[in-house]
Design a protein around this motif. Structure first.
Motif: not given
Length: 213
Positions: A182-187, A192-194
């Protein structure tokens, strides 16, 4: 083949449900409960399994009726068409138009996370259709469950969905992984969602290929 797809989607839908508000609230309640975390998790897993089995039994009843109608003769065509629709909706991020429950867990259940709230929470989330479902894996699981034979496989798959959903929310390792993702993002997405989106589309495409090949 449909049996394999049924359990694949049941397990996938249960694991994907961690990427929801309800799922994150369950993780938080396990951290804050004042009672035994082991017993709390056990109550939650058992009732979640029962809830999933109840939905599976209902779907199994519909499954039995469908086998007596012409729909049973064209089940592969129906499943493939619906899976293609699900895949397109996932790609264009319009899965919100699919039928889904909107039950919101009361904040009191989170603040006073005891055995009673664990049982209620487990039963409701195990039923599946009462709460919001993220993505399309739950809908894919239900669609395949409507046609898998024999009808009692729907019951077993429902119990499997509930048990896995309860378990993934209860394991400390899973909670740690989820919080990190949850602390990392992909775009514009969390990691988690990615990951959920990628796995979901791969499973749907794989199921379509398996059915038509």
């Amino acid at each position: 083949m449909l049996t394999m797809l049924l359990f694949m989607f049941a397990v996938g839908a249960a694991m994907a449900s961690v990427d929801t508000t309800c799922g994150l609230n369950v993780l938080g309640s396990l951290e804050s409960t004042k009672v035994s975390k082991f017993k709390y998790a056990l109550v939650y897993i058992v009732t979640c399994t029962l809830g999933g089995a109840a939905t599976g039994l209902a779907v199994g009843g519909i499954n039995y009726v469908l086998k007596l109608t012409p729909a049973g003769l064209y089940q592969n065509y129906v499943i493939v068409v619906l899976l293609v629709v699900f895949l397109v909706l996932e790609l264009i991020q319009k899965t919100g138009i699919l039928p889904s429950g909107n039950f919101i867990v009361p904040s009191e259940w989170i603040k006073a996370a005891g055995y009673r709230s664990a049982a209620l929470w487990g039963l409701i989330l195990g039923l599946g259709f009462i709460t919001l479902q993220v993505g399309v894996l739950y809908h894919a699981y239900i669609v395949v469950s409507l046609f898998a034979a024999p009808w009692w496989l729907s019951l077993v798959a429902g119990a499997t969905f509930g048990m896995v959903r309860g378990t993934v929310f209860s394991l400390p390792l899973i909670r740690t992984i989820v919080y990190r993702m949850l602390k990392r993002r992909v775009y514009s997405f969390t990691l988690l969602t990615a990951v959920r989106l990628a796995v979901s589309m791969l499973l749907i495409m794989g199921a379509i290929i398996c059915i038509i090949s």
